[in-house]
Each structure stands twice: as structure tokens, then as C-alpha cells.
Design a protein around this motif. Structure first.
Motif, PDB file in Angstrom:
ATOM      1  N   ASP A 123       0.834  -1.205   0.000  1.00  0.00           N
ATOM      2  CA  ASP A 123       0.000   0.000   0.000  1.00  0.00           C
ATOM      3  C   ASP A 123       0.870   1.256   0.000  1.00  0.00           C
ATOM      4  OD1 ASP A 123       0.917   0.358   2.631  1.00  0.00           O
ATOM      5  OD2 ASP A 123      -0.992  -0.229   3.556  1.00  0.00           O
ATOM      6  N   GLU A 124       0.230   2.397   0.192  1.00  0.00           N
ATOM      7  CA  GLU A 124       0.948   3.674   0.154  1.00  0.00           C
ATOM      8  C   GLU A 124       1.921   3.850   1.314  1.00  0.00           C
ATOM      9  OE1 GLU A 124      -2.973   4.330   2.255  1.00  0.00           O
ATOM     10  OE2 GLU A 124      -2.333   3.301   0.428  1.00  0.00           O
ATOM     11  N   HIS A 125       1.831   2.958   2.312  1.00  0.00           N
ATOM     12  CA  HIS A 125       2.737   3.000   3.469  1.00  0.00           C
ATOM     13  C   HIS A 125       3.781   1.883   3.411  1.00  0.00           C
ATOM     14  CE1 HIS A 125       0.094   6.020   5.112  1.00  0.00           C
ATOM     15  NE2 HIS A 125      -0.920   5.201   4.969  1.00  0.00           N
ATOM     16  N   ASP A 126       3.867   1.194   2.265  1.00  0.00           N
ATOM     17  CA  ASP A 126       4.801   0.089   2.043  1.00  0.00           C
ATOM     18  C   ASP A 126       4.495  -1.119   2.924  1.00  0.00           C
ATOM     19  OD1 ASP A 126       6.862  -1.255   0.771  1.00  0.00           O
ATOM     20  OD2 ASP A 126       8.431  -0.414   2.048  1.00  0.00           O
ATOM     21  N   GLN A 127       3.221  -1.304   3.257  1.00  0.00           N
ATOM     22  CA  GLN A 127       2.787  -2.480   4.014  1.00  0.00           C
ATOM     23  C   GLN A 127       2.232  -3.507   3.027  1.00  0.00           C
ATOM     24  OE1 GLN A 127       3.377  -2.662   7.424  1.00  0.00           O
ATOM     25  NE2 GLN A 127       4.452  -0.780   6.872  1.00  0.00           N
TER      26      GLN A 127
END
Length: 169
Positions: free
Chosen positions: A11-15
Motif C-alpha cells: 500500500d501507500e505505506h509500504d505495508q
């Protein structure tokens, strides 16, 4: 990595939010992870190459980084060493130094978390023929003079611009 290689979708948080084969990640424009490694020789010159015409992303364009996608469950650090050794055609490189990470997004469906590294390669290079059509080592001044002359991969240019900011900051 083949088109069937499994990648983490992030995702946008690198998760990590899922896993898909590489071809589906590219076809669907899913965000994933990549590494960019700036390789320098013993004289401090930067490895520059032209990608082969058969590359799935940005074929035949010039690049000042070696690198590629991070496999599912693979760390950025492990991917950086693997990709550098594969593309340069060497083994026994020192662990690349992590510099920074950023989210590349061109607004047209290409988006990936990008970890930028640097490594010194004192070994003679034998670039991977499937990845590299042409290569040389350029000084920083020579590289800067080629920026307006050659067609560069856009994500590599974005990493280069951030690297300049990282070094001056």
C-alpha cells in the motif's frame, strides 16, 4: 525474475497487502517494491547502461542504476545485493549501502516503493545480456552532460534527483 515470480503488493505505506505473479502486478498497475543500486568502480565512476529492447518496463532506455523488483518475502537489502550481482555479472560484492526510500508514482499506473543503494564494484563486470544492451562507467560530470542527450528511465531519473537532494541535504 520471471513473469511468474511472486511479488508482494504493497500500500501507500509500504505495508504488504497481498501477493501476485509479476505479470499480474505489472498488468494491473499494482504497487510493489523495487531496488535501485548505484554501482561505482574503484575510480568512483558510475555504471551506466542501456536496457535491452526486451525489457518489460522502459525497454531500450538508459539507466544509471542497476536493480529490479523485490521478490515476495525478500528484504530490500537482500534484493539489492542479488540484483547488483545479477545485472553486473559479478559475485562477492560488498553489501550495498542503503541511502533512502521513496514512493515512485508517475500518475499513469506505474507506482513502486523504491529503495536506493550504492555499492563499490572493483570487480570486472560482465553485465547480464538479457538486461543490459550496452554499458560503460562515467564520471559524475560525464553523466550530468548525458542527462539531456539520452532518453533515461523515468524512475531512475526520479531516484537520481532525490539522490542529489539527499547528498546536499
Amino acid at each position: 525474475m520471471s513473469a511468474d515470480e511472486i511479488l508482494d503488493v504493497v500500500d501507500e505505506h509500504d505495508q504488504v497487502i497481498g501477493r501476485l505473479p509479476r505479470r499480474e502486478v505489472y498488468a494491473g498497475g499494482h504497487r510493489h517494491r523495487c531496488v535501485f543500486i548505484r554501482a561505482k568502480d574503484a575510480e568512483g565512476r558510475v555504471f551506466v547502461h542501456r536496457r535491452t529492447a526486451t525489457k518489460l518496463v522502459f525497454p531500450s532506455l538508459y539507466d544509471m542504476f542497476v536493480g529490479g523488483v523485490v521478490g515476495a518475502g525478500e528484504s530490500y537489502d537482500d534484493a539489492a545485493l542479488r540484483e547488483a550481482e545479477e545485472e553486473l555479472g559479478v559475485s562477492g560484492l560488498p553489501k550495498p549501502d542503503f541511502l533512502f526510500k521513496f514512493l515512485y508514482d508517475d500518475g499513469a499506473g506505474n507506482s513502486w516503493w523504491s529503495a536506493v543503494y550504492e555499492v563499490r564494484c572493483d570487480l570486472p563486470v560482465r553485465p547480464q545480456a538479457e538486461e543490459v544492451a550496452w554499458h560503460t562507467f562515467l564520471t559524475e560530470d560525464e553523466l550530468r552532460s548525458r542527462l539531456p542527450e539520452w532518453e533515461w528511465v523515468p524512475d531512475g531519473l526520479a531516484a537520481y534527483e532525490r539522490l542529489l537532494g539527499h547528498r546536499s541535504g
